[in-house]
Design an enzyme around this catalytic site. Structure first.
Site, PDB file in Angstrom:
ATOM      1  N   SER A 196      66.976  45.579  50.148  1.00 48.41           N
ATOM      2  CA  SER A 196      66.308  45.392  51.431  1.00 48.41           C
ATOM      3  C   SER A 196      67.098  46.028  52.567  1.00 48.41           C
ATOM      4  CB  SER A 196      66.193  43.899  51.718  1.00 48.41           C
ATOM      5  OG  SER A 196      67.494  43.350  51.826  1.00 48.41           O
ATOM      6  N   TYR A 198      64.329  40.784  53.557  1.00 45.71           N
ATOM      7  CA  TYR A 198      63.231  40.498  52.631  1.00 45.71           C
ATOM      8  C   TYR A 198      63.129  38.991  52.354  1.00 45.71           C
ATOM      9  CZ  TYR A 198      62.518  45.396  50.973  1.00 45.71           C
ATOM     10  OH  TYR A 198      62.218  46.731  50.857  1.00 45.71           O
ATOM     11  N   GLY A 199      64.249  38.311  52.486  1.00 42.96           N
ATOM     12  CA  GLY A 199      64.334  36.911  52.042  1.00 42.96           C
ATOM     13  C   GLY A 199      63.407  35.950  52.741  1.00 42.96           C
ATOM     14  N   CYS A 216      68.886  43.897  44.453  1.00 45.48           N
ATOM     15  CA  CYS A 216      68.387  42.886  45.382  1.00 45.48           C
ATOM     16  C   CYS A 216      67.759  41.771  44.545  1.00 45.48           C
ATOM     17  CB  CYS A 216      67.353  43.532  46.296  1.00 45.48           C
ATOM     18  SG  CYS A 216      66.579  42.407  47.467  1.00 45.48           S
ATOM     19  N   ASN A 217      68.353  40.592  44.630  1.00 46.44           N
ATOM     20  CA  ASN A 217      67.812  39.451  43.882  1.00 46.44           C
ATOM     21  C   ASN A 217      66.409  39.100  44.357  1.00 46.44           C
ATOM     22  OD1 ASN A 217      70.425  37.979  42.427  1.00 46.44           O
ATOM     23  ND2 ASN A 217      70.959  39.150  44.239  1.00 46.44           N
ATOM     24  N   THR A 218      66.185  39.284  45.659  1.00 39.48           N
ATOM     25  CA  THR A 218      64.909  38.899  46.260  1.00 39.48           C
ATOM     26  C   THR A 218      63.782  39.805  45.764  1.00 39.48           C
ATOM     27  OG1 THR A 218      66.185  38.251  48.208  1.00 39.48           O
ATOM     28  CG2 THR A 218      63.801  38.423  48.475  1.00 39.48           C
ATOM     29  N   CYS A 232      72.852  36.924  46.198  1.00 37.58           N
ATOM     30  CA  CYS A 232      72.253  37.907  47.117  1.00 37.58           C
ATOM     31  C   CYS A 232      73.311  38.988  47.279  1.00 37.58           C
ATOM     32  CB  CYS A 232      71.944  37.237  48.456  1.00 37.58           C
ATOM     33  SG  CYS A 232      71.521  38.422  49.777  1.00 37.58           S
ATOM     34  N   THR A 233      72.906  40.232  47.147  1.00 36.51           N
ATOM     35  CA  THR A 233      73.916  41.299  47.123  1.00 36.51           C
ATOM     36  C   THR A 233      74.626  41.468  48.472  1.00 36.51           C
ATOM     37  OG1 THR A 233      72.103  42.890  47.444  1.00 36.51           O
ATOM     38  CG2 THR A 233      72.890  42.543  45.201  1.00 36.51           C
ATOM     39  N   HIS A 234      73.981  41.053  49.560  1.00 34.45           N
ATOM     40  CA  HIS A 234      74.675  41.084  50.854  1.00 34.45           C
ATOM     41  C   HIS A 234      75.887  40.140  50.842  1.00 34.45           C
ATOM     42  CE1 HIS A 234      70.933  42.898  52.368  1.00 34.45           C
ATOM     43  NE2 HIS A 234      71.570  43.190  53.481  1.00 34.45           N
TER      44      HIS A 234
END
Ligand code: DGL
EC number: 5.1.1.3
Length: 258
Positions: free
Chosen positions: A12, A43-44, A74-76, A187-189
């Site tokens: 995202s 996106y979350g 991105c997990n989302t 979450c990759t962030h």
């Protein structure tokens, strides 16, 4: 598909660069095309339909650029779109999910007390529900949405230690951290906050992310298809972003080098 073809990786926004760093380290001959959708981040907090539509647009582009594999960093986006993307495209698609199993396995059969930090969408989607069903009878698992951690990365505020620490302390305020065995960065962030989490939680609390597992999975998939890049290929990364400002480009390169 030629083994010298690139791998498409997207998120995202800037979080997926933490995955790219891992891929560069583990698969140095691969060429990565990275797309960050910062113009549409986060996106979350979107609906699954919105995230699906954005993900399809990005994957379509990668396919047109001749990508030999795609990593949804991105997990989302994975929870909203991975099944539909796999049904639509022939190219192998590697998704991500919170590394809850790694946290559970670390306990070697003992009941674990685990926080899963992720986006709201990831935590309420079916994919995560299925993961919970595998482990929740034997472990205590807390869902912790942390939307501000996405914003801080996207706004280039990661070096503001006071802001970062205050934000993490606010999110962790309700937990007795001495009793927490692991925090899963779903979450990759959030992977960019590893050191900050470590500053705040007790030494025995493990901070776990899925990046190494994802890079490993990518290697296994490419190997099984005979599609690993030739050993004499010089790998690299091309970064693009839907936010085309110079600030965003600088921020992306800073995070990649971090
Ligand atoms: N980096 C993304 C993830 O792994 C989501 C961040 C967002 O856009 O909300 O879930």
């Amino acid at each position: 598909m030629a083994s010298s073809a690139p791998i498409g990786v997207f998120d995202s926004g800037l979080g997926g660069l933490s995955v790219v760093r891992q891929i560069r380290e583990d698969l140095p001959n691969e060429h990565v095309l990275y797309f960050g959708d910062s113009a549409h981040a986060p996106y979350g907090v979107k609906t699954p339909d919105e995230v699906r539509e954005l993900s399809f647009g990005i994957v379509d582009n990668f396919v047109r650029q001749g990508a030999k594999a795609i990593v949804i960093a991105c997990n989302t986006a994975t929870s909203a779109a991975v099944n539909e993307l796999r049904d639509t495209y022939d190219v192998p698609i590697i998704g991500m999910e919170p590394a809850l199993k790694v946290a559970v396995d670390r306990g070697q059969g003992q009941r674990q007390n685990i926080i899963v930090a992720a986006t709201e969408l990831t935590l309420r989607e079916r994919k995560f529900e299925q993961l919970m069903q595998r482990f929740e009878a034997d472990h205590t698992i807390h869902r912790l949405p942390c939307p501000d951690l996405v914003e801080i990365v996207e706004h280039g505020q990661l070096d503001d230690t006071a802001l970062v620490d205050a934000t993490l302390r606010r999110y962790l305020h309700d937990y007795d951290l001495d009793t927490i065995d692991a925090i899963v960065l779903g979450c990759t962030h959030f992977v960019f906050y590893r050191d900050a989490f470590q500053r705040i939680v007790p030494e025995h609390t493990a901070i776990i992310d899925g990046n190494a597992g994802t890079a490993h999975h990518l290697r296994v998939v490419l190997e099984s298809l005979g599609a690993l890049a030739p050993e004499d290929q010089q790998g690299g990364v091309s970064v693009t972003n839907s936010d085309t400002s110079a600030q965003m480009a600088n921020l992306a390169h800073k995070l990649l080098a971090r």
